[in-house]
Design a protein around this motif. Sequence first.
Motif, mmCIF file in Angstrom:
data_model
loop_
_atom_site.group_PDB
_atom_site.id
_atom_site.type_symbol
_atom_site.label_atom_id
_atom_site.label_comp_id
_atom_site.label_asym_id
_atom_site.label_seq_id
_atom_site.Cartn_x
_atom_site.Cartn_y
_atom_site.Cartn_z
ATOM 1 N N VAL A 12 1.800 3.148 -3.683
ATOM 2 C CA VAL A 12 2.994 3.219 -2.846
ATOM 3 C C VAL A 12 3.237 1.817 -2.299
ATOM 4 O O VAL A 12 2.423 1.298 -1.529
ATOM 5 C CB VAL A 12 2.816 4.224 -1.678
ATOM 6 N N ALA A 13 4.325 1.225 -2.702
ATOM 7 C CA ALA A 13 4.627 -0.146 -2.288
ATOM 8 C C ALA A 13 5.632 -0.141 -1.148
ATOM 9 O O ALA A 13 6.597 0.625 -1.151
ATOM 10 C CB ALA A 13 5.196 -0.939 -3.466
ATOM 11 N N CYS A 14 5.384 -0.996 -0.173
ATOM 12 C CA CYS A 14 6.336 -1.203 0.908
ATOM 13 C C CYS A 14 7.489 -2.028 0.344
ATOM 14 O O CYS A 14 7.293 -3.169 -0.061
ATOM 15 C CB CYS A 14 5.664 -1.954 2.061
ATOM 16 N N ASN A 15 8.686 -1.443 0.304
ATOM 17 C CA ASN A 15 9.813 -2.157 -0.298
ATOM 18 C C ASN A 15 10.550 -3.065 0.685
ATOM 19 O O ASN A 15 11.509 -3.733 0.314
ATOM 20 C CB ASN A 15 10.781 -1.190 -0.983
ATOM 21 N N SER A 20 6.358 -13.557 2.184
ATOM 22 C CA SER A 20 5.143 -14.333 2.427
ATOM 23 C C SER A 20 4.891 -14.358 3.932
ATOM 24 O O SER A 20 5.665 -13.799 4.703
ATOM 25 C CB SER A 20 5.309 -15.764 1.902
ATOM 26 N N SER A 21 3.843 -15.046 4.326
ATOM 27 C CA SER A 21 3.559 -15.134 5.762
ATOM 28 C C SER A 21 4.625 -15.929 6.510
ATOM 29 O O SER A 21 4.780 -15.788 7.713
ATOM 30 C CB SER A 21 2.179 -15.756 5.988
ATOM 31 N N THR A 22 5.387 -16.753 5.792
ATOM 32 C CA THR A 22 6.380 -17.600 6.454
ATOM 33 C C THR A 22 7.828 -17.236 6.142
ATOM 34 O O THR A 22 8.732 -17.777 6.775
ATOM 35 C CB THR A 22 6.158 -19.075 6.060
ATOM 36 N N ALA A 23 8.064 -16.338 5.179
ATOM 37 C CA ALA A 23 9.444 -16.014 4.793
ATOM 38 C C ALA A 23 9.622 -14.516 4.578
ATOM 39 O O ALA A 23 8.780 -13.872 3.958
ATOM 40 C CB ALA A 23 9.827 -16.761 3.513
ATOM 41 N N LYS A 24 10.735 -13.986 5.079
ATOM 42 C CA LYS A 24 11.044 -12.575 4.853
ATOM 43 C C LYS A 24 11.540 -12.337 3.434
ATOM 44 O O LYS A 24 11.253 -11.310 2.836
ATOM 45 C CB LYS A 24 12.120 -12.099 5.836
ATOM 46 N N GLU A 25 12.311 -13.301 2.928
ATOM 47 C CA GLU A 25 12.973 -13.128 1.638
ATOM 48 C C GLU A 25 12.696 -14.329 0.740
ATOM 49 O O GLU A 25 12.302 -15.390 1.205
ATOM 50 C CB GLU A 25 14.479 -12.995 1.861
ATOM 51 N N ALA A 63 2.213 -2.761 8.017
ATOM 52 C CA ALA A 63 1.211 -3.816 7.859
ATOM 53 C C ALA A 63 1.942 -5.153 7.775
ATOM 54 O O ALA A 63 1.615 -6.008 6.963
ATOM 55 C CB ALA A 63 0.370 -3.558 6.616
ATOM 56 N N CYS A 64 2.915 -5.307 8.628
ATOM 57 C CA CYS A 64 3.858 -6.424 8.543
ATOM 58 C C CYS A 64 3.222 -7.806 8.538
ATOM 59 O O CYS A 64 3.719 -8.714 7.888
ATOM 60 C CB CYS A 64 4.878 -6.315 9.661
ATOM 61 N N SER A 65 2.125 -7.995 9.245
ATOM 62 C CA SER A 65 1.510 -9.315 9.278
ATOM 63 C C SER A 65 0.811 -9.648 7.967
ATOM 64 O O SER A 65 0.443 -10.797 7.736
ATOM 65 C CB SER A 65 0.514 -9.411 10.438
ATOM 66 N N GLU A 66 0.634 -8.674 7.110
ATOM 67 C CA GLU A 66 -0.090 -8.888 5.854
ATOM 68 C C GLU A 66 0.827 -9.151 4.665
ATOM 69 O O GLU A 66 0.364 -9.606 3.639
ATOM 70 C CB GLU A 66 -0.996 -7.679 5.566
ATOM 71 N N VAL A 78 -10.616 8.591 -1.127
ATOM 72 C CA VAL A 78 -10.391 7.577 -0.110
ATOM 73 C C VAL A 78 -9.189 6.747 -0.559
ATOM 74 O O VAL A 78 -9.040 6.450 -1.744
ATOM 75 C CB VAL A 78 -11.650 6.682 0.028
ATOM 76 N N GLY A 79 -8.321 6.408 0.380
ATOM 77 C CA GLY A 79 -7.164 5.580 0.070
ATOM 78 C C GLY A 79 -7.392 4.155 0.556
ATOM 79 O O GLY A 79 -8.280 3.900 1.386
ATOM 80 N N TYR A 80 -6.594 3.232 0.058
ATOM 81 C CA TYR A 80 -6.723 1.828 0.432
ATOM 82 C C TYR A 80 -5.348 1.223 0.657
ATOM 83 O O TYR A 80 -4.400 1.528 -0.062
ATOM 84 C CB TYR A 80 -7.425 1.024 -0.670
ATOM 85 N N VAL A 81 -5.252 0.355 1.644
ATOM 86 C CA VAL A 81 -4.070 -0.472 1.834
ATOM 87 C C VAL A 81 -4.490 -1.896 1.493
ATOM 88 O O VAL A 81 -5.499 -2.393 1.995
ATOM 89 C CB VAL A 81 -3.526 -0.390 3.275
ATOM 90 N N LEU A 82 -3.733 -2.504 0.609
ATOM 91 C CA LEU A 82 -3.979 -3.879 0.180
ATOM 92 C C LEU A 82 -2.733 -4.696 0.483
ATOM 93 O O LEU A 82 -1.619 -4.166 0.462
ATOM 94 C CB LEU A 82 -4.263 -3.946 -1.319
ATOM 95 N N GLY A 83 -2.907 -5.976 0.726
ATOM 96 C CA GLY A 83 -1.760 -6.823 1.013
ATOM 97 C C GLY A 83 -2.044 -8.284 0.779
ATOM 98 O O GLY A 83 -3.060 -8.654 0.205
ATOM 99 N N ARG A 84 -1.105 -9.105 1.248
ATOM 100 C CA ARG A 84 -1.157 -10.557 1.079
ATOM 101 C C ARG A 84 -1.025 -10.953 -0.396
ATOM 102 O O ARG A 84 -1.671 -11.883 -0.862
ATOM 103 C CB ARG A 84 -2.424 -11.145 1.703
#
Length: 135
Positions: A12-15, A20-25, A63-66, A78-84
Amino acid sequence: MLIPVEDGPAVVACNTCRHSSTAKEDDAGVRGGARMVEALRAVQARDERYSGIAVQEMPCLFACSEFCTVHLRAPGKVGYVLGRFTPDEDAAAAILDYAVHYAQSEHGRVPFKDWPQGVKGHFITRTPPPGFVAQ
């Protein structure tokens, strides 16, 4: 508020995730999460190994900061959230490669030796399935 989806192994991807850490788009004004969904679907469409993994999307996994986050889940596991992640096809392939191992596992634990390099260092949280906690 909830949309029914197939209850099987899924990424499940957050759309709406940041690019990136510095840009929304990105330079075209598209959110990183939307690019990640595109990449996951493109990689999945080219490789039959990924046919048993649903690619689903929803706005905001909180998980906005990621940035560029995905939730890996399956019934009774077990589920996992991955990011960055960089929202590209290399990251998408690594996520889907891990998802294949995950789907084949008994409880959602994949031996470290089977982790694609592209997911190492990207795990944020581990979540127990309903009715269980993990050891």
